[in-house]
Each structure stands twice: as C-alpha cells, then as structure tokens.
Design an enzyme around this catalytic site. Structure first.
Site, PDB file in Angstrom:
ATOM      1  N   CYS A  39      44.111  44.967  43.934  1.00  0.00           N
ATOM      2  CA  CYS A  39      43.292  43.797  43.611  1.00  0.00           C
ATOM      3  C   CYS A  39      44.130  42.663  43.014  1.00  0.00           C
ATOM      4  CB  CYS A  39      42.161  44.178  42.664  1.00  0.00           C
ATOM      5  SG  CYS A  39      42.718  44.879  41.101  1.00  0.00           S
ATOM      6  N   SER A  85      52.548  46.193  36.105  1.00  0.00           N
ATOM      7  CA  SER A  85      51.091  46.103  36.199  1.00  0.00           C
ATOM      8  C   SER A  85      50.502  45.214  35.110  1.00  0.00           C
ATOM      9  CB  SER A  85      50.467  47.498  36.091  1.00  0.00           C
ATOM     10  OG  SER A  85      50.868  48.317  37.161  1.00  0.00           O
ATOM     11  N   GLY A 166      27.237  47.003  35.010  1.00  0.00           N
ATOM     12  CA  GLY A 166      28.028  45.877  35.504  1.00  0.00           C
ATOM     13  C   GLY A 166      29.519  46.157  35.423  1.00  0.00           C
ATOM     14  N   MET A 168      31.766  45.808  32.907  1.00  0.00           N
ATOM     15  CA  MET A 168      32.208  46.584  31.746  1.00  0.00           C
ATOM     16  C   MET A 168      31.721  48.028  31.837  1.00  0.00           C
ATOM     17  SD  MET A 168      34.169  44.807  29.868  1.00  0.00           S
ATOM     18  CE  MET A 168      34.203  45.703  28.328  1.00  0.00           C
TER      19      MET A 168
END
Length: 382
Positions: A39, A85, A166, A168
C-alpha cells in the site's frame, strides 16, 4: 542489479496508487525481474545481466528512484528487515516479499541471481526478527491497545468486544488475530461491516441494539468508532462486573465518568501513545543489531554471487572450447582420407590451440588489463 522504486517517503498514498505497476503487462515485457508492491511501496527488481537495456527500463519508470549494484542490494536487505517501512520492523513486508517472489517464480521470470538474492533477503528478514527485537511491542495505536489489554488483564481465554469496524477497528482486529482469545465480538452501527470484520476474526457480529448484552459477556472492551458522541456513558455500565475498557476513538467514545467505577479500568488514546512511543524507541535501539546482520549476510551473498559468476564463466568457456573442437574435428575427418593419422592429429591439435590463442590475442591487444581480467574474452573474440 537494478531497482526502481517509489514509496511513502517521496509520494503520498493517492499518488502511489496511480503509480502502481500493471503486473500482467510488466511480466509480459521483461525477463529476470520481480515486482514487490504494497500500500505504501512500489518496487521492481531487475537482473541487469539479462535486462541490459537500462534506458528502456528508466523510460518505463519515469518518476521512480533508481538504485544500482551494491546500493540496490543493501536497500533490498533493509526492506526485508522492515528498516525501510513506515512502521519500523513491521512483519508484513516479509510476507509480501515472499508472495511476490513466488509469483515471479511461477511465471518463470526470475534468474539464478534473483533467486539467490530473494532467498537471502527472506533469510535476513527472518534473522532480524528472531535475533533482535526490531518487531516487538505495539507501535500502532491498534496494536498498542491489544498490548495494553494483554499486559494488564491477559487475553488468553478472554472475551473481547470490539466496538467499531472502521479503520481503527480493523487495525485492532489485525493485532487481535495473533492472540489466543476465547471469543471476539464485533459491534458496529452498520451491521454488515461488523459481520465482515467478525468473519475475518472468526468471531461474532452483534447489532448495535444488543450492545448491553455484549458488554456483559465481555472481559475487555475496545472502542474505536468515529462517532461524534459518547458510545458508552456511566449509566450504561452499572453492574457489568470487572472490565478493561480501551478507548482509542477520536473524539472519545467513553465518558470519563466511567472511571468512578472501581471495577472498571479505562484507558484512552493518550495512554496508548505513551506505550507506542516507548516501543518505537525500543525498536530504534535495535537498529544497530539489525544492520550488523545485514552487513554479515551481504558478505555471504557476495561470495555466493561470485561463485555463481565463476560457474557461469566456466560453463561459457567450456561451450566455446567445445565449439572449436567440433569445427577442427570436422576438418580433421575430411583430411583422414589423404593423410596418415599422426599427421592429422598433429594438425588438429595445432589448429585447436592456435584458434584459442588467436581469439585471446585479438581481443587483448586493445583491451586494458583490468577489462581483460573481468571479461569473457572468448565471446568477444569470436
């Protein structure tokens, strides 16, 4: 080796999404290559012994950073250890590298060099995580919430209620997957989202109007909604028994008045930030140990590559000598009808040696000593 890369350090996520590589088209065009995409990272690795047209690659990857040789190799080893990362030392990248490598191998798009490089990078990533603490401790708010619950209450055989499905809530869910929890209950105003997350966790989804029953059943409650109002007020928690409530929502999901109950321990996002910051610092302290492992394994990798190069050189040289042998033997066979065997063998051996030395001398006359030592002169001498 050549690496082209684009990541979160240079580009925001929406831009990276537009830069993603079409892997089907990529693997149709190139040989000896591997794509690793996450991502927040897009990288393509090329064996330049096979992909010699560097300009073509660079034209295809405008806007990407380019790394070559030693710098590219060190970069990849650091990536596998989670050193590059967004979350230092995270584990997910190692699995993504394995998956990307496996795909390239199944498509027969790797090379002997890339096979050795990726296997080494996977090994280095595993060493870093087993021999150091670079991946220990929750550094995201979600994982810190789970760590806090485990440290203060223990999660083994506990019932955990997650309120909110959601972003979190999903982060918390990923951290919960690693724990030996008795049961996970997910509640969300949109029941379908609760159902999806519960399925991932192998848990149970409950409707929001059944929240009271879920609270009574649970030992640990983690609140992670995006509601502008309190989800849990003091009056909602009368006579619910001993609970740990971790509120990671912003704005808060739980009324601070809940602290008045002696049987309830309430932790907020501020408590979690303290845990996260401490864990990040602990990981930073592990960086020198990981870099030591990377340096050690780089030297081992270079020796492996040198061995591969020597084997390839010997293979090419043997093919070159065999080609000459066959040609000179054909000439000798044609002469066998008119000359005696001793003369034929004499001529054959002289011609064989003369051809090899001629190719070497022809190439070496206009070649520096350094270039000659590093060249496969028999290829150029043909």
């Amino acid at each position: 080796m050549l690496v082209v890369k684009a990541d979160y350090k240079k580009y925001p996520i929406p831009v990276l999404e537009k830069m993603r590589i079409d892997e089907d088209e990529f693997y149709k065009k190139y040989e000896a290559c591997v794509v690793v995409q996450t991502c927040n990272r897009i990288e393509a690795y090329f064996d330049t012994e096979v992909n010699s047209d560097i300009d073509c690659i660079l034209n295809d990857f405008s806007g990407f950073d380019v790394l070559k040789g030693k710098t590219a190799t060190f970069h990849f080893l650091r990536v596998s250890c989670g050193m590059e990362s967004m979350i230092l030392g995270e584990n997910q990248i190692l699995g993504q590298i394995k998956t990307s490598f496996q795909k390239a191998r199944e498509l027969k798009k790797t090379s002997r060099y890339l096979d050795g490089l990726f296997l080494k990078a996977i090994h280095v990533g595993q060493r870093a995580r087993t021999e150091t603490k670079i991946n220990e401790g929750g550094v995201s708010i979600g994982s810190a919430a789970v760590e806090l619950a485990e440290k203060n209450f223990g999660l083994t055989n506990r019932n955990v209620l997650l309120i909110g499905a959601g972003e979190m809530g999903t982060l918390v869910a990923k951290a919960l997957l690693e724990k030996h929890i008795k049961a996970v209950i997910v509640s969300n105003r949109t029941y379908e989202r609760a159902e999806t997350l519960a399925e991932e966790l192998k848990g149970i989804a409950v409707h929001f109007d059944k929240l009271k029953e879920a609270i009574n059943f649970s030992d640990v409650i983690i609140c992670a909604t995006s509601s502008p109002h309190y989800i849990l007020k003091k009056e909602d928690l009368n006579d619910v028994g001993n609970k740990i409530i971790i509120d990671i929502a912003n704005p808060r999901d739980v009324d601070d008045a809940v602290r008045e109950f002696e049987n309830i321990k309430l932790y907020t996002i501020d408590d979690l930030r303290n845990i996260s910051d401490k864990n990040i610092q602990k990981r930073v302290e592990e960086v020198p140990a990981v870099e030591k492992i990377i340096n050690e394994e780089y030297e081992v990798l270079m020796k492996q590559i040198e061995k591969i190069n020597i084997e390839e050189v010997l293979k090419d040289f043997n093919s070159y000598v065999e080609e000459i042998r066959v040609k000179e033997l054909e000439k000798a066979i044609k002469l066998s009808k008119t000359k005696n065997p001793e003369e034929i063998m004499e001529n054959f051996s002289k011609a064989f040696v003369k051809r090899i030395t001629h190719d070497f001398v022809s190439y070496s006359i206009n070649t520096s000593k350094e270039d000659l030592m590093n060249s496969a002169w028999w290829k150029n001498g043909k």
